[in-house]
Design a protein around this motif. Structure first.
Motif, PDB file in Angstrom:
ATOM      1  N   SER A   1       0.857  -1.438   0.249  1.00  0.00           N
ATOM      2  CA  SER A   1       0.112   0.114  -0.351  1.00  0.00           C
ATOM      3  C   SER A   1       0.929   1.272   0.222  1.00  0.00           C
ATOM      4  O   SER A   1       1.669   1.808   0.924  1.00  0.00           O
ATOM      5  N   ASP A   2       0.343   2.274  -0.577  1.00  0.00           N
ATOM      6  CA  ASP A   2       1.317   3.376  -1.040  1.00  0.00           C
ATOM      7  C   ASP A   2       0.410   4.536   0.042  1.00  0.00           C
ATOM      8  O   ASP A   2       0.519   5.687   0.175  1.00  0.00           O
TER       9      ASP A   2
ATOM     10  N   GLN B   1      -8.438   2.214   2.957  1.00  0.00           N
ATOM     11  CA  GLN B   1     -10.049   3.569   2.581  1.00  0.00           C
ATOM     12  C   GLN B   1      -9.290   4.121   4.206  1.00  0.00           C
ATOM     13  O   GLN B   1     -10.297   5.624   4.819  1.00  0.00           O
TER      14      GLN B   1
ATOM     15  N   THR C   1       0.292   0.404 -11.021  1.00  0.00           N
ATOM     16  CA  THR C   1       0.804  -0.609 -11.090  1.00  0.00           C
ATOM     17  C   THR C   1       0.140  -2.275 -11.282  1.00  0.00           C
ATOM     18  O   THR C   1      -0.472  -2.569 -10.501  1.00  0.00           O
ATOM     19  N   THR C   2       1.532  -2.994 -11.501  1.00  0.00           N
ATOM     20  CA  THR C   2       1.205  -4.708 -11.744  1.00  0.00           C
ATOM     21  C   THR C   2       1.733  -5.078 -11.574  1.00  0.00           C
ATOM     22  O   THR C   2       2.894  -5.253 -11.994  1.00  0.00           O
TER      23      THR C   2
ATOM     24  N   ASN D   1      -8.649  -3.250   0.559  1.00  0.00           N
ATOM     25  CA  ASN D   1      -9.641  -1.697   0.257  1.00  0.00           C
ATOM     26  C   ASN D   1      -9.983  -1.032   1.110  1.00  0.00           C
ATOM     27  O   ASN D   1      -9.732   0.313   1.769  1.00  0.00           O
TER      28      ASN D   1
ATOM     29  N   GLU E   1      -3.153   5.157  -0.227  1.00  0.00           N
ATOM     30  CA  GLU E   1      -4.284   4.807  -1.190  1.00  0.00           C
ATOM     31  C   GLU E   1      -4.629   3.995  -1.505  1.00  0.00           C
ATOM     32  O   GLU E   1      -5.477   3.244  -1.286  1.00  0.00           O
ATOM     33  N   THR E   2      -3.391   3.383  -2.468  1.00  0.00           N
ATOM     34  CA  THR E   2      -3.941   2.510  -3.601  1.00  0.00           C
ATOM     35  C   THR E   2      -3.166   0.734  -2.826  1.00  0.00           C
ATOM     36  O   THR E   2      -2.202   0.871  -1.913  1.00  0.00           O
TER      37      THR E   2
ATOM     38  N   ARG F   1       4.013   6.995  -2.081  1.00  0.00           N
ATOM     39  CA  ARG F   1       2.676   7.613  -2.591  1.00  0.00           C
ATOM     40  C   ARG F   1       2.712   7.380  -4.352  1.00  0.00           C
ATOM     41  O   ARG F   1       1.741   8.526  -4.611  1.00  0.00           O
TER      42      ARG F   1
ATOM     43  N   ILE G   1      -2.456  -2.891  -4.010  1.00  0.00           N
ATOM     44  CA  ILE G   1      -2.101  -4.332  -4.941  1.00  0.00           C
ATOM     45  C   ILE G   1      -1.684  -5.846  -4.086  1.00  0.00           C
ATOM     46  O   ILE G   1      -0.741  -5.277  -3.106  1.00  0.00           O
TER      47      ILE G   1
ATOM     48  N   LEU H   1       1.651   4.671  -6.088  1.00  0.00           N
ATOM     49  CA  LEU H   1       1.605   2.605  -6.656  1.00  0.00           C
ATOM     50  C   LEU H   1       0.495   2.948  -7.841  1.00  0.00           C
ATOM     51  O   LEU H   1       0.133   1.658  -8.677  1.00  0.00           O
ATOM     52  N   ASN H   2      -0.450   3.870  -7.797  1.00  0.00           N
ATOM     53  CA  ASN H   2      -1.038   3.884  -8.666  1.00  0.00           C
ATOM     54  C   ASN H   2      -1.207   3.513 -10.341  1.00  0.00           C
ATOM     55  O   ASN H   2       0.032   3.459 -11.297  1.00  0.00           O
TER      56      ASN H   2
END
Ligand code: AMP
Ligand code: GLY
Length: 414
Positions: free
Chosen positions: A189-190, A245, A309-310, A241, A192-193, A304, A195, A306-307
């Motif tokens: 986690s960053d 959040q 990224t897969t 998630n 917010e996002t 922050r 994975i 990561l959005n």
């Protein structure tokens, strides 16, 4: 990129190995490290429990990223001190690490985030304890509220033993027993996002057939051929998630590794526990299977970013078996000389509780080595891990012989 890795266990050895395989890494430092990590990184002595000492070392080494392995520095606020110095840190703040540091706090976050978990009561005296034991019934689950290295939890059908364990702590969580198989599923986690990583299974009891007391973990494997296909998506949606959040909404974003210990019950996924860092020994089976360059990934999380990224995974299976010192977990014996580190292809011997001395490598902790075998399937991975560990000799040491056994049998049946 210059990276400082904090910690000294098998988990850190596995992380160090993957960090050095990332082409963007220019220097790896580790504090305090162990003789295995010494082959990969420059080691530095460090009191990891003191946040200011950790930050001072990061400043002195002028690193771009600090990765914190164990929970104690996190719960003490090492990440806060590092960020205050303007250095990126993969690891949650003191406030966010309470997800691991306090069972009661974790339960309140899960309640507010709508995350499924066992029903529970937090108790501070004998009458509250007895009421909760009677409410939930046997098997009883009693957890000390603070950090306990996996040893603060007792699950027993013996009410006297449950009460005895509960009375040892001023604050305990007593909860409903969850009877499904256990899965460890991690999210990077960053803040917010988040994975999800692939699921792994850990073996927490000290002896074969899940007998004996709980430990930090005696072995692990991944992937889980028997797990539902959608377990990663399902855990992301129901657990990772909403928790990330909720932590952001509380003003204490969680930046780092959120470890969800799950029970797959007949009523769906339920969280048994959260940890605020990579699991040990799950990391020793997950990280060797991850293709995505690790230093870059953790840097993106820490900054922050990561959005989008897969993650990419190898098709391989991995099985790790822990070599424990005589007397583990209650009174592990140190000082025995370890021999028989033979090199076997597709096997990685990760050091945990070891020290280098004039006599050679000696045991200096309860979990001494974690031996990971990699193979096309669990059976092959398992055979490699066991072939390697059976050649290692440390007087009085032992290991479980049934790590990934049932899963490898089931896999052949498919
Ligand atoms: P924890 O420190 O919360 O992970 O607990 C350690 C171990 O105790 C878990 O891995 C489970 O095997 C067991 N345990 C904890 N909570 C429960 C529960 N509610 N139901 C069944 N087993 C549990
Ligand atoms: N494998 C259990 C833990 O890391 O806590």
């Amino acid at each position: 990129m210059k990276v400082l890795l904090v910690g000294s266990g098998g988990r850190e050895h596995a992380l160090a190995k993957a960090l050095t395989q990332d082409p963007s890494l220019s220097q790896l430092h580790c504090a305090p490290g162990n003789p295995g990590i010494a082959q990969l990184a420059t080691l530095h002595p460090l009191d990891i429990e003191n946040p200011n000492s950790v930050a001072a070392l990061a400043i002195a080494l002028d690193v771009d990223l600090v990765v914190i392995g164990p929970e104690t520095p996190l719960v003490n606020g090492a990440a806060d001190a590092i960020r205050k110095a303007g250095i990126a840190c993969f690891g949650p703040s003191k406030a966010a690490a309470q997800l691991e540091g306090s069972k009661d706090f974790a339960k309140s976050v899960m309640r507010d985030a709508g995350v499924p978990t066992a029903k529970f009561a937090t108790c501070e005296n004998q009458s509250e304890i007895e009421r909760a034991l009677d409410l939930f019934g046997a098997p009883f689950v009693v957890k000390h509220d603070g950090l306990a290295a996996g040893k603060g939890v007792v699950v027993t059908s013996d009410r006297v033993a449950a009460l005895h364990h509960a009375l040892k702590s001023s604050r305990v969580v007593i909860e409903e027993f969850l009877d499904g198989p256990e899965v460890s599923l991690f999210g990077i986690s960053d803040g917010e996002t988040v994975i999800p990583l692939q699921p792994a299974q850990d073996f927490k009891r000290v002896f074969d057939n899940d007998e004996g007391p709980n430990t930090g973990g005696m072995g692990a494997y991944s992937p889980l051929p028997w797990a539902p296909d959608d377990i990663m998506e399902d855990t992301l949606k129901q657990v990772l998630n909403p928790t990330i959040q909720e932590m952001a909404a509380r003003g204490t974003p969680f930046i780092g590794l959120l470890y969800a210990g799950l029970s797959l019950t007949t009523h769906g996924i339920k969280v048994i526990e959260f940890n605020a860092r990579f699991g040990d020994p799950e990391t020793q089976v997950l990280i060797p299977r991850l293709k995505t360059p690790l230093a870059t990934l953790l840097y993106k999380a820490a900054t922050r970013n990561l959005n989008g990224t897969t993650l990419e995974w190898k098709e391989d299976s991995a099985v790790t078996v822990v070599l424990a010192a005589e007397g583990y977990p209650s009174a592990p014996k140190s000082g025995g000389v370890i021999t028989g580190f033979s090199v076997i292809e597709n096997v990685q011997i990760y050091h945990a509780g070891t020290s280098a001395t004039e006599q050679g490598i000696v045991a200096s902790g309860g979990r001494v080595l974690a031996v990971t075998g990699i193979g096309e399937d669990l059976t092959e991975a398992r055979n490699r891990a066991y072939r390697s560990i059976s050649q290692i000799s440390l007087p009085g040491s032992f290991y479980r012989t049934d790590i990934a056994l049932n899963a490898s049998v089931a896999e052949k049946g498919n």
